[in-house]
Write a protein that holds these residues in place. Structure first.
Motif: not given
Length: 94
Positions: A55-58, A67-68, A89-93
């Motif tokens: 989770i980004g700062e903003d 991204r998870v 394992i990383t998933y990214e949109l």
């Protein structure tokens, strides 16, 4: 069509799996992925303790993260000479 998919994918059982793994209502983790062999989406349930959204700062945390990470510990295996380690394992949109 959606009801047929839910029956083939055993949706009621998957919902029950998620509830068993959940700590409180609403913290279950589902993963939908397209299966080319079956030519349809498949549904998997993950333990929320292994789920780490980035989770980004903003970000307010209300939207879906782009991204998870799924991570868990693998125990050591003295017979094979392997130390304990972390599998991620990383998933990214994109």
């Amino acid at each position: 069509m959606l009801r047929d998919w839910a029956e083939v994918e055993q949706l009621p059982m998957r919902l029950q799996q998620a509830e068993r793994k959940a700590v409180s209502p609403g913290d279950g983790v589902y993963r939908l992925a397209w299966d080319r062999g079956k030519n349809r989406p498949t549904l998997r349930v993950h333990d929320p303790g292994f789920y780490f959204p980035v989770i980004g700062e903003d970000d307010d945390g209300g939207g879906f993260p782009t991204r998870v990470h799924f991570a868990w510990e693998l125990p050591e295996d003295p017979k094979r000479g392997l130390k304990g380690r972390i599998r991620r394992i990383t998933y990214e949109l994109d």
